[in-house]
Scaffold this active site. Structure first.
Site, mmCIF file in Angstrom:
data_model
loop_
_atom_site.group_PDB
_atom_site.id
_atom_site.type_symbol
_atom_site.label_atom_id
_atom_site.label_comp_id
_atom_site.label_asym_id
_atom_site.label_seq_id
_atom_site.Cartn_x
_atom_site.Cartn_y
_atom_site.Cartn_z
ATOM 1 N N ASP A 218 0.798 -1.174 0.069
ATOM 2 C CA ASP A 218 0.017 -0.018 0.151
ATOM 3 C C ASP A 218 0.978 1.203 0.058
ATOM 4 O O ASP A 218 2.099 1.241 -0.510
ATOM 5 C CB ASP A 218 -1.067 -0.097 1.304
ATOM 6 C CG ASP A 218 -2.255 0.568 0.788
ATOM 7 O OD1 ASP A 218 -2.516 1.844 0.563
ATOM 8 O OD2 ASP A 218 -3.453 0.021 1.156
ATOM 9 N N HIS A 241 2.120 2.086 -3.143
ATOM 10 C CA HIS A 241 1.255 3.081 -3.768
ATOM 11 C C HIS A 241 1.650 4.487 -3.778
ATOM 12 O O HIS A 241 0.873 5.270 -3.830
ATOM 13 C CB HIS A 241 -0.157 2.757 -3.268
ATOM 14 C CG HIS A 241 -0.882 1.406 -3.375
ATOM 15 N ND1 HIS A 241 -2.083 1.071 -3.034
ATOM 16 C CD2 HIS A 241 -0.562 0.330 -3.970
ATOM 17 C CE1 HIS A 241 -2.373 0.114 -3.156
ATOM 18 N NE2 HIS A 241 -1.459 -0.399 -3.932
#
Length: 403
Positions: A218, A241
């Protein structure tokens, strides 16, 4: 000259003596003297060592020596009578069963003058939790998963030279913290491990993050509401991310975000580079301002520069209602590298509250596919200067980006 030399020598002697006295006052509380044994659970021993160190005057150090130790959920709380250090030289392992936890594995609570160090590893053993995590597909059915390390209302602290491995959820959370320096950390989880943000900051100020390697499933770093005066430098991010401000605007009465600086970072093989994300249909107004991204290198990044004010993971929001988070005073400067996305720069701002004072300077992002990369702008009129590849705003609607 002789007088100055004499004064300099006297000052040096004083500093040496002061440091020696300060070092002599420090006491070591080794968990093995409180009953901890390698390969066994040390929850009671660590709790005992921390309690004694926290209650002692002067500077004290809780030590976990080299070896593998088991540890259940624990809160190490202050206030303490003096500065305190948790010095982990070993590998500390969490129980694999996610049902054993609340929202954290190890929490440091209400501690001032704190140091976490030692070169050791905090292994969250999150593989079982990742398999049962339904949050990416259904936010309303999320269970409680544990962060490896949670710092709650910690002030004047240094976190250095540790590894966070395979957290069940976010690796490190800062909530209500002030005056923290985080440096020389390694944060690691597989690219497909859901919601394993490296560092998440909320309602905290005066935080410096530098010289850190983060590769997770993430955001490498995510900044929630109330993040103020945050400096991020020399972070190597990827996979993951990217470095994100937000998401913002999901809840009522969120606090403003301001004073964010991200410089000298590298982002590699990531879904996003640097981004600001806010939910549509925000229940109350909010703001994010004074956000500056500079000297960042991207390699194979899907969305290198992104403002997404329609952030709606898996359609779980009122996407038809515009965001009410005001974004202003944002700059992207000297950002270069490669992208696999033809829309290399996407500034998709709220149609009800357009972004203001957005600057793009010296952008050079090479599209690795066929065709020419684009800069997409919605509800924003950025100031563009210097080199700009891809060229200016097209004004076309931005494509939907992954969560």
């Amino acid at each position: 000259m002789a007088v100055n030399l004499k004064l300099a020598l006297m000052s040096l002697a004083f500093l040496v003596a002061f440091n020696a006295i300060n070092h002599a006052q420090a006491a070591v509380f080794d968990v093995t003297t409180h009953g901890a044994k390698p390969g066994a659970d040390m929850t009671a021993a660590l709790t005992s060592a921390w309690k004694d160190a926290c209650a002692a005057a002067g500077k004290n150090q809780v030590v976990v020596p080299k070896g593998i130790f088991k540890l259940g959920p624990v809160t190490l709380a202050g206030p303490c009578k003096g500065p305190i250090e948790f010095h982990n030289q070993g590998t500390i392992q969490a129980p694999a069963d996610p049902s054993k936890f609340q929202d954290f594995w190890i929490q440091f609570l209400h501690v001032d003058g704190f140091t976490l160090s030692g070169g050791g590893t905090f292994d969250g053993q999150g593989q079982t939790a990742w398999k049962s995590n339904v949050c990416p597909n259904n936010l309303n059915s999320c269970g409680v998963l544990a962060a490896n390390l949670k710092f709650s209302f910690v002030t004047n602290a240094v976190v250095t030279d540790i590894t966070s491995l395979n957290s069940k959820y976010f690796h490190i959370i800062l909530l209500g913290c002030k005056g923290m320096q985080m440096e020389k950390l390694t944060i690691t989880a597989p690219a497909d491990s859901a919601n394993t943000d490296g560092i998440h900051i909320g309602r905290s100020s005066g935080i410096t993050i530098t010289d850190i390697k983060i590769g997770t499933g993430d955001d490498c770093i995510s900044l929630g509401d109330g993040s103020q005066d945050i400096t991020i430098t020399k972070v190597a991010c990827g996979p993951g991310h990217g470095i994100s401000i937000g998401s913002l605007g999901r809840y009522k009465n969120e606090e403003p975000v301001s004073g964010i600086t991200v410089t000298g970072c590298t982002i590699t093989n990531a879904q996003n580079g640097v981004r600001i994300k806010t939910w549509p249909g925000s229940p109350s107004a909010g703001s994010a301002s004074g956000m500056h991204f500079e000297d960042i290198t991207m390699t194979n990044v899907d969305n290198p520069i992104l403002i997404d004010q329609g952030y709606c993971p898996h359609g779980q929001c009122k996407a038809q209602a515009p965001s009410t988070i005001k974004i202003s005073d944002v700059s992207f400067k000297n950002i270069r590298g490669s992208t696999s996305n033809i829309e290399a720069v996407k500034l998709a701002c709220s149609k009800s509250i357009p972004c203001e004072k957005v600057k793009l300077q010296d952008i050079d992002l090479k599209f690795t596919g066929s065709g020419e990369a684009k800069t997409i702008c919605e509800n924003v009129n950025p100031t563009i200067s210097g080199t700009h590849n891809p060229p200016g705003c097209t004004g076309a609607p931005a494509a939907k980006v992954p969560a």
